[in-house]
Motif scaffolding. Structure first.
Motif, PDB file in Angstrom:
ATOM      1  N   PHE A  81      67.683 -36.707  -9.994  1.00  0.00           N
ATOM      2  CA  PHE A  81      68.512 -35.789 -10.370  1.00  0.00           C
ATOM      3  C   PHE A  81      68.787 -34.558  -9.293  1.00  0.00           C
ATOM      4  N   LEU A  82      69.812 -34.424  -8.793  1.00  0.00           N
ATOM      5  CA  LEU A  82      70.287 -33.267  -7.807  1.00  0.00           C
ATOM      6  C   LEU A  82      71.111 -32.174  -8.644  1.00  0.00           C
ATOM      7  N   GLY A  83      70.322 -30.939  -8.541  1.00  0.00           N
ATOM      8  CA  GLY A  83      71.218 -29.789  -9.006  1.00  0.00           C
ATOM      9  C   GLY A  83      71.950 -29.106  -7.895  1.00  0.00           C
ATOM     10  N   PHE A  98      82.952 -37.232 -18.110  1.00  0.00           N
ATOM     11  CA  PHE A  98      82.187 -37.309 -17.333  1.00  0.00           C
ATOM     12  C   PHE A  98      80.705 -37.842 -17.595  1.00  0.00           C
ATOM     13  N   ALA A 102      78.359 -41.004 -17.284  1.00  0.00           N
ATOM     14  CA  ALA A 102      77.038 -41.037 -16.485  1.00  0.00           C
ATOM     15  C   ALA A 102      76.009 -41.531 -17.565  1.00  0.00           C
ATOM     16  N   ASN A 154      75.481 -25.621 -16.174  1.00  0.00           N
ATOM     17  CA  ASN A 154      76.176 -27.042 -16.804  1.00  0.00           C
ATOM     18  C   ASN A 154      75.396 -27.995 -15.908  1.00  0.00           C
ATOM     19  N   GLU A 155      74.522 -27.424 -14.908  1.00  0.00           N
ATOM     20  CA  GLU A 155      73.801 -28.392 -13.821  1.00  0.00           C
ATOM     21  C   GLU A 155      72.460 -28.875 -14.649  1.00  0.00           C
ATOM     22  N   GLN A 158      73.682 -31.196 -17.712  1.00  0.00           N
ATOM     23  CA  GLN A 158      73.326 -32.333 -17.246  1.00  0.00           C
ATOM     24  C   GLN A 158      72.140 -32.862 -17.106  1.00  0.00           C
ATOM     25  N   LEU A 162      70.353 -36.352 -18.734  1.00  0.00           N
ATOM     26  CA  LEU A 162      70.220 -37.460 -18.130  1.00  0.00           C
ATOM     27  C   LEU A 162      68.648 -37.777 -17.905  1.00  0.00           C
TER      28      LEU A 162
END
Lengths: 251, 454
Positions: A81-83, A98, A102, A154-155, A158, A162
């Motif tokens: 995961f990339l923030g 979205f 995902a 929000n990052e 997410q 995930l």
């Protein structure tokens, strides 16, 4: 889980990463620090699979697989995961759609059925509470009109949805006031387990007061010039990056 | 580029056909229509088909479109197939009155309908004879064939089409769904003529679905005149879904009286060449026009949208939004003009055209134009031609969404601004579904229709 060996990469023929070596084991937190322009964000982007950057040499293996051959979406499904430092606004795509797309892609990858609408919304609710994100934000288009702090939260939201094995947080602290920083750091800490690992990319030591690293690497001009424990972060804070430059014999 | 001699030959052929068949063409029309027909024929002889030298037709090659061996019918067909049994086009949610036109002629409507008193819906040929009092004043008044070759051609050849009259103070709640079917066993040309009048303080919603049932080349040159009385409200939604060797020239002329509100929303899903001409005259104070279009094109499709909004009176509002996605070698043009006349003070006019090109071969030409003669006016216009946002694409992929799905979501998000303007939920859902399938490259015909349109 992650082995980076002699990684060289660049953009438009300009070399930015000039041979990086990092080894990350399960459960570890690594901090990558360095002055502006040292290649920190490029490293994050290369690991996430941004095709804009071309890898010219070296290898990256992730759980024994050649990461560099994997598409960005497959890396994500495999737990990376990339923030983003600058999360992207996507007008017209709702946060719900979205995230549903995902989450269900991740589930499909693991051989699971898609979540029902009610289960999905329940999951959203749980994770929203966990990362203290305003409910209203998830009713909007992805990042559209979000403040800087909201985008960063929000990052983390997410990320919570995930549940990555390896989270790479690119300057997640930049542009945050102290309260938002605490919320973001708390989120990261709550999501921490013995199995998953985090790479925190930051310019300042500040974030590391909240997210305590096991290792600190200093990236400078495309190379890791120093690696040590968390004490290195304090030293950097105290002496500044000039100290590194001096050690390297630069003025 | 067009061939001047080719157009000349075609003009002569069309003129010859008219002269040869004029008896049959006139036969089922009342005298006031035939009188306009004579004038229009004289106009067409003078004007011919528009040349590409005319700015607003720059990207339309009518020589190429009209060339070929098209059949025209000068007498009503005796249809042997019962088309009504084939149509189940209304999705359950879309509870509508269904009217069917086959090859440009009124075919049937469901006789069980109970329309409010005074509502007239049917074929133009029949109703123009039965109710000349409604049409006589207006027929060809706004389509004006004296400087428009295509409208002149239509007025000369037109024999039938749709006729709708909504009397004063009458509201029709259920949408009226018009299904235009083209079905022939050869290349086929038709000039349908439609007349819609919403009298003072009436309101109605009309859904027009254009279909081809066989893979022949169809050429439609339709003209629709729409008249809105004081405070009338009329929404027209058009789904253009014809086969990719067909061409559809759709000219709409709208005249709005005081306080009226008009909506045109065209979804161009399939069709070889589509040309939409939307002319709106805001001819009464406080009237409002909303003109929207969404086009999704690929292969060698060409979509050409022309709008002309004439702010003739003060205190009116108009807004235009056209958005398109062009794939493969598709080409498109948007030419939108806003005219604000000298006395049209306190005008509010807005226009936007956004395009996404998916390949290097796709082409879009867009030209917004403002012509303003009043001084107290708020106008804005803008046009963009761009590509899929690569940053957004990567962001989505980095969350595990496949590239294909991410692209679809982005295209869909782009298109949704237009679909979102449909303020009638069941229809919005249906068009949403259609657009989604179209973008996915799945068969996009009306989902519940048992007819294979392509």
């Amino acid at each position: 889980m992650l082995t980076i060996k002699n990684l060289k990469a660049g953009i438009n023929g300009k070399e930015i990463l000039k041979g990086i070596d990092i080894f990350v084991k399960e459960g570890e937190v690594h901090a990558i620090m360095g002055p502006n322009g040292s290649g920190k964000s490029t490293l994050a982007a290369v690991l996430a699979g941004r095709e804009l950057f071309k890898v010219t040499e070296g290898e990256v293996s992730y759980f024994g697989k050649n990461l560099l051959e994997m598409k960005p979406e497959n890396r994500a499904r495999a737990g990376i995961f990339l923030g983003f430092q600058y999360p992207i606004e996507i007008p017209g795509v709702s946060m719900v759609n979205f995230m549903r797309a995902a989450v269900n892609e991740h589930r499909k990858f693991r051989g699971l059925n898609p979540l029902s609408s009610s289960d999905f919304l329940k999951l959203m609710r749980e994770k929203k509470e966990l990362v203290e994100i305003d409910s209203k934000l998830t009713n909007r288009s992805v990042n559209e009109g979000f403040s800087g702090g909201e985008k960063k939260k929000n990052e983390i939201f997410q990320m919570a949805m995930l549940e990555p094995k390896l989270a790479i947080l690119d300057e997640t602290d930049s542009g945050l006031d102290i309260d938002a920083l605490r919320v973001v750091a708390n989120g990261v800490n709550k999501l921490k387990t013995k199995e998953n690992s985090t790479i925190v990319i930051t310019h300042y030591q500040r974030l590391l007061d909240y997210i305590v690293p096991d290792f600190v690497h200093v990236l400078y001009k495309g190379r890791i010039v120093k690696s040590a424990g968390k004490e290195l972060a304090f030293e950097l804070e105290e002496k500044g990056y000039d100290w590194i430059k001096k050690e390297l014999g630069e003025e | 580029m067009e061939n001047i001699d080719e157009i000349k030959t075609i003009n002569e052929e069309l003129t010859g056909l008219f002269q040869e068949h004029v008896h049959d063409i006139r036969k089922n029309s009342p005298e006031f229509i035939n009188a306009k027909r004579e004038e229009a024929f004289a106009d067409f002889k003078k004007l011919g088909l528009p040349s590409q030298n005319i700015e607003e037709y720059r990207y339309m090659d009518f020589g190429k479109l009209f060339k070929g061996n098209y059949t025209q019918l000068y007498e009503p067909q005796k249809l042997t197939v019962d088309f009504s049994s084939l149509f189940k086009c209304n999705v359950p949610e879309l509870d509508s009155y269904i009217i069917v036109l086959v090859n440009g002629r009124y075919y049937r409507s469901d006789l069980k309908f109970k329309f409010p008193k005074g509502v007239l819906i049917g074929g133009l040929s029949q109703l123009s004879k039965e109710h000349p009092e409604i049409m006589e004043t207006y027929y060809n008044k706004y389509a004006g064939s004296e400087n428009n070759g295509l409208a002149a051609l239509n007025t000369a050849f037109a024999q039938d089409g749709l006729f709708i009259y909504i009397p004063k103070n009458t509201e029709i709640e259920k949408p009226i769904q018009i299904i235009n079917i083209l079905v022939y066993e050869k290349d086929f040309m038709v000039h349908p003529r439609n007349f819609i009048m919403a009298d003072d303080s009436s309101s109605a919603k009309i859904v027009v679905c254009d279909h081809t049932l066989t893979p022949w080349k169809y050429l439609t040159n339709s003209v629709t005149e729409i008249i809105l009385g004081n405070n009338a409200r009329l929404d027209i939604y058009n789904i253009q879904d014809e086969n990719n060797s067909s061409a559809h020239i759709n000219s709409v002329f709208v005249n709005q009286s005081s306080g009226s509100a008009f909506v045109s929303n065209i979804a161009s899903i399939h069709g070889g060449t589509i040309r939409n001409n939307i002319h709106v005259t805001l001819d009464g104070e406080r009237s409002e026009a909303n003109i929207f279009g969404l086009y999704l094109t690929d292969r060698k499709q060409h979509i050409d949208n022309f709008t002309f909004v004439d702010h003739a009176k003060p205190n009116c509002v108009s807004s235009q939004l056209y958005k398109g996605v062009l794939d493969d070698e598709a080409t498109g043009a948007f030419n939108g003009k806003i005219l604000v006349r000298k006395d049209a003070q306190n005008t509010n006019a807005f226009q936007k055209n956004n395009n996404v090109l998916l390949t290097n071969e796709a082409r879009m030409n867009t030209k917004p134009q403002l012509e303003i003669y009043a001084d107290d006016v708020k106008c804005s216009h803008g046009a963009t031609v761009g590509q899929i946002n690569e940053d957004a694409l990567f962001y989505m992929r980095s969350r595990g969404i496949s590239e294909k799905e991410a692209r679809l979501m982005l295209m869909y998000a782009f298109a949704f601004e237009v679909i979102g303007k449909i303020n009638f939920a069941p229809l919005q859902e249906r068009i949403t579904d259609l657009v989604d399938k179209r973008l996915r490259g799945e068969l996009s015909r009306c989902s519940n229709c048992v007819v294979n349109c392509r």
